[in-house]
Design a protein around this motif. Structure first.
Motif, PDB file in Angstrom:
ATOM      1  N   ILE A  34       0.839  -1.209   0.000  1.00 12.00           N
ATOM      2  CA  ILE A  34       0.000   0.000   0.000  1.00 12.00           C
ATOM      3  C   ILE A  34       0.869   1.252   0.000  1.00 12.00           C
ATOM      4  CG2 ILE A  34      -1.643   1.353   1.360  1.00 12.00           C
ATOM      5  CD1 ILE A  34      -2.920  -1.353   2.159  1.00 12.00           C
ATOM      6  N   GLU A  35       1.935   1.247   0.783  1.00  4.04           N
ATOM      7  CA  GLU A  35       2.847   2.395   0.811  1.00  4.04           C
ATOM      8  C   GLU A  35       3.413   2.673  -0.585  1.00  4.04           C
ATOM      9  OE1 GLU A  35       7.258   3.443   2.532  1.00  4.04           O
ATOM     10  OE2 GLU A  35       5.967   2.193   3.787  1.00  4.04           O
ATOM     11  N   ALA A  36       3.884   1.637  -1.258  1.00  7.11           N
ATOM     12  CA  ALA A  36       4.455   1.803  -2.599  1.00  7.11           C
ATOM     13  C   ALA A  36       3.409   2.303  -3.591  1.00  7.11           C
ATOM     14  CB  ALA A  36       5.053   0.489  -3.082  1.00  7.11           C
ATOM     15  N   ALA A  37       2.206   1.767  -3.516  1.00 11.05           N
ATOM     16  CA  ALA A  37       1.147   2.184  -4.440  1.00 11.05           C
ATOM     17  C   ALA A  37       0.747   3.634  -4.206  1.00 11.05           C
ATOM     18  CB  ALA A  37      -0.065   1.271  -4.295  1.00 11.05           C
ATOM     19  N   ALA A  38       0.677   4.061  -2.949  1.00 10.56           N
ATOM     20  CA  ALA A  38       0.315   5.452  -2.649  1.00 10.56           C
ATOM     21  C   ALA A  38       1.385   6.408  -3.172  1.00 10.56           C
ATOM     22  CB  ALA A  38       0.116   5.638  -1.148  1.00 10.56           C
ATOM     23  N   LYS A  39       2.650   6.036  -3.016  1.00  3.84           N
ATOM     24  CA  LYS A  39       3.741   6.882  -3.527  1.00  3.84           C
ATOM     25  C   LYS A  39       3.721   6.950  -5.050  1.00  3.84           C
ATOM     26  CE  LYS A  39       6.915   6.354   0.330  1.00  3.84           C
ATOM     27  NZ  LYS A  39       8.198   5.785   0.802  1.00  3.84           N
ATOM     28  N   ALA A  40       3.285   5.875  -5.684  1.00  6.95           N
ATOM     29  CA  ALA A  40       3.238   5.843  -7.149  1.00  6.95           C
ATOM     30  C   ALA A  40       2.062   6.640  -7.709  1.00  6.95           C
ATOM     31  CB  ALA A  40       3.159   4.395  -7.628  1.00  6.95           C
ATOM     32  N   ASN A  41       1.125   7.041  -6.862  1.00  5.30           N
ATOM     33  CA  ASN A  41      -0.072   7.751  -7.311  1.00  5.30           C
ATOM     34  C   ASN A  41       0.123   9.255  -7.487  1.00  5.30           C
ATOM     35  OD1 ASN A  41      -1.779   5.630  -7.713  1.00  5.30           O
ATOM     36  ND2 ASN A  41      -2.704   5.705  -5.686  1.00  5.30           N
ATOM     37  N   PHE A  42       1.345   9.697  -7.602  1.00  4.77           N
ATOM     38  CA  PHE A  42       1.612  11.106  -7.875  1.00  4.77           C
ATOM     39  C   PHE A  42       1.985  11.236  -9.341  1.00  4.77           C
ATOM     40  CE2 PHE A  42       1.746  10.959  -3.403  1.00  4.77           C
ATOM     41  CZ  PHE A  42       1.573  12.243  -2.922  1.00  4.77           C
ATOM     42  N   ALA A  43       1.501  12.280  -9.989  1.00  5.07           N
ATOM     43  CA  ALA A  43       1.795  12.486 -11.417  1.00  5.07           C
ATOM     44  C   ALA A  43       1.995  13.971 -11.661  1.00  5.07           C
ATOM     45  CB  ALA A  43       0.654  11.957 -12.275  1.00  5.07           C
ATOM     46  N   GLY A  44       2.944  14.285 -12.466  1.00  3.89           N
ATOM     47  CA  GLY A  44       3.193  15.682 -12.789  1.00  3.89           C
ATOM     48  C   GLY A  44       3.890  16.413 -11.650  1.00  3.89           C
ATOM     49  N   ALA A  45       4.415  17.559 -11.978  1.00  2.00           N
ATOM     50  CA  ALA A  45       5.117  18.381 -10.993  1.00  2.00           C
ATOM     51  C   ALA A  45       4.986  19.842 -11.379  1.00  2.00           C
ATOM     52  CB  ALA A  45       6.590  17.979 -10.928  1.00  2.00           C
ATOM     53  N   HIS A  46       5.044  20.679 -10.376  1.00  2.00           N
ATOM     54  CA  HIS A  46       5.066  22.116 -10.617  1.00  2.00           C
ATOM     55  C   HIS A  46       5.745  22.790  -9.440  1.00  2.00           C
ATOM     56  CE1 HIS A  46       1.816  22.985  -7.741  1.00  2.00           C
ATOM     57  NE2 HIS A  46       1.228  21.894  -8.208  1.00  2.00           N
ATOM     58  N   LYS A  47       6.176  24.028  -9.637  1.00  2.00           N
ATOM     59  CA  LYS A  47       6.817  24.784  -8.571  1.00  2.00           C
ATOM     60  C   LYS A  47       5.767  25.256  -7.577  1.00  2.00           C
ATOM     61  CE  LYS A  47      10.622  26.295 -11.426  1.00  2.00           C
ATOM     62  NZ  LYS A  47      11.926  26.300 -10.906  1.00  2.00           N
ATOM     63  N   LYS A  48       6.201  25.470  -6.361  1.00  2.00           N
ATOM     64  CA  LYS A  48       5.325  25.954  -5.301  1.00  2.00           C
ATOM     65  C   LYS A  48       4.642  27.249  -5.730  1.00  2.00           C
ATOM     66  CE  LYS A  48       5.297  26.164  -0.329  1.00  2.00           C
ATOM     67  NZ  LYS A  48       6.079  26.009   0.886  1.00  2.00           N
ATOM     68  N   GLY A  49       3.326  27.320  -5.524  1.00  2.00           N
ATOM     69  CA  GLY A  49       2.553  28.498  -5.880  1.00  2.00           C
ATOM     70  C   GLY A  49       1.993  28.464  -7.291  1.00  2.00           C
ATOM     71  N   GLN A  50       2.395  27.498  -8.077  1.00  2.00           N
ATOM     72  CA  GLN A  50       1.895  27.361  -9.445  1.00  2.00           C
ATOM     73  C   GLN A  50       0.672  26.449  -9.439  1.00  2.00           C
ATOM     74  OE1 GLN A  50       3.199  29.065 -12.161  1.00  2.00           O
ATOM     75  NE2 GLN A  50       4.256  30.096 -10.468  1.00  2.00           N
ATOM     76  N   PRO A  51      -0.172  26.511 -10.476  1.00  2.00           N
ATOM     77  CA  PRO A  51      -1.376  25.680 -10.502  1.00  2.00           C
ATOM     78  C   PRO A  51      -1.077  24.202 -10.753  1.00  2.00           C
ATOM     79  CG  PRO A  51      -1.208  26.986 -12.499  1.00  2.00           C
ATOM     80  CD  PRO A  51      -0.093  27.428 -11.605  1.00  2.00           C
ATOM     81  N   HIS A  52      -2.023  23.394 -10.367  1.00  2.00           N
ATOM     82  CA  HIS A  52      -1.971  21.947 -10.582  1.00  2.00           C
ATOM     83  C   HIS A  52      -1.870  21.672 -12.083  1.00  2.00           C
ATOM     84  CE1 HIS A  52      -2.891  17.757  -9.493  1.00  2.00           C
ATOM     85  NE2 HIS A  52      -3.570  17.706 -10.622  1.00  2.00           N
ATOM     86  N   VAL A  53      -1.075  20.669 -12.429  1.00  2.00           N
ATOM     87  CA  VAL A  53      -0.935  20.329 -13.847  1.00  2.00           C
ATOM     88  C   VAL A  53      -1.599  18.999 -14.145  1.00  2.00           C
ATOM     89  CG1 VAL A  53       1.159  21.674 -14.247  1.00  2.00           C
ATOM     90  CG2 VAL A  53       1.386  19.347 -13.461  1.00  2.00           C
ATOM     91  N   GLY A  54      -2.646  19.046 -14.924  1.00  2.00           N
ATOM     92  CA  GLY A  54      -3.327  17.877 -15.475  1.00  2.00           C
ATOM     93  C   GLY A  54      -3.692  16.756 -14.530  1.00  2.00           C
ATOM     94  N   GLY A  55      -4.744  16.092 -14.875  1.00  2.00           N
ATOM     95  CA  GLY A  55      -5.145  14.862 -14.207  1.00  2.00           C
ATOM     96  C   GLY A  55      -5.743  15.015 -12.825  1.00  2.00           C
ATOM     97  N   ASP A  56      -6.165  13.870 -12.299  1.00  2.00           N
ATOM     98  CA  ASP A  56      -6.804  13.826 -10.982  1.00  2.00           C
ATOM     99  C   ASP A  56      -5.873  13.347  -9.881  1.00  2.00           C
ATOM    100  OD1 ASP A  56      -9.262  14.778 -11.849  1.00  2.00           O
ATOM    101  OD2 ASP A  56      -9.981  12.778 -12.379  1.00  2.00           O
ATOM    102  N   LEU A  57      -4.614  13.116 -10.213  1.00  2.00           N
ATOM    103  CA  LEU A  57      -3.649  12.686  -9.210  1.00  2.00           C
ATOM    104  C   LEU A  57      -2.900  13.891  -8.669  1.00  2.00           C
ATOM    105  CD1 LEU A  57      -2.202   9.517 -10.983  1.00  2.00           C
ATOM    106  CD2 LEU A  57      -3.834   9.591  -9.098  1.00  2.00           C
ATOM    107  N   PRO A  58      -2.395  13.800  -7.441  1.00  2.00           N
ATOM    108  CA  PRO A  58      -1.647  14.933  -6.903  1.00  2.00           C
ATOM    109  C   PRO A  58      -0.326  15.119  -7.650  1.00  2.00           C
ATOM    110  CG  PRO A  58      -1.491  13.061  -5.424  1.00  2.00           C
ATOM    111  CD  PRO A  58      -2.477  12.688  -6.500  1.00  2.00           C
TER     112      PRO A  58
END
Length: 134
Positions: A34-58
């Protein structure tokens, strides 16, 4: 004196030890999965203060939330019963998962648990089958 009583006790002690080891293995492997799967559920990246980029994953912003997903030591709770806690340790993990004050949530932990339901069942079946056969 009953003949064979010491052998019966030894056999029962062995079964109890095997069942206890199987229960611990199930919790240990399940928590790691479960720990590994939760860590894998992140997608995309952005700098602090910038908007979320695409998708429903964090997104990964600093990486702190993803790194904080862990599990506590597996501890014996009772006879054949073991436990641990799996999840993020950052204070804002819940806000990201569920949203806050009407903001959109980006679930990462709930989907990890759901995705692993069958795998957890398979882990348990394998461990109990091995314990019973031994």
């Amino acid at each position: 004196m009953v003949l064979g009583l010491s052998e019966f006790r030894a056999a029962m002690d062995k079964v109890i030890a095997q069942a206890d080891a199987a229960a611990k293995a199930i919790v240990t492997q399940g928590a790691a999965s479960i720990e590994a799967a939760a860590k894998a559920n992140f997608a995309g990246a952005h700098k602090k203060g910038q908007p979320h980029v695409g998708g429903d994953l964090p997104n990964v912003v600093t990486g702190t939330l993803r790194r904080s997903i862990t599990h506590t030591s597996v501890v014996k709770v009772g006879l054949g019963t073991w436990g641990t806690t799996v999840g993020p340790t950052t204070v804002y993990g819940r806000r990201v998962e569920l949203g806050f004050n009407g903001s959109k949530g980006y679930p990462f932990f709930g989907p990890a648990v759901e995705k692993n339901a069958k795998k957890l069942q398979d882990i348990a079946v394998k461990a109990w089958t091995a314990a019973i056969r031994a």
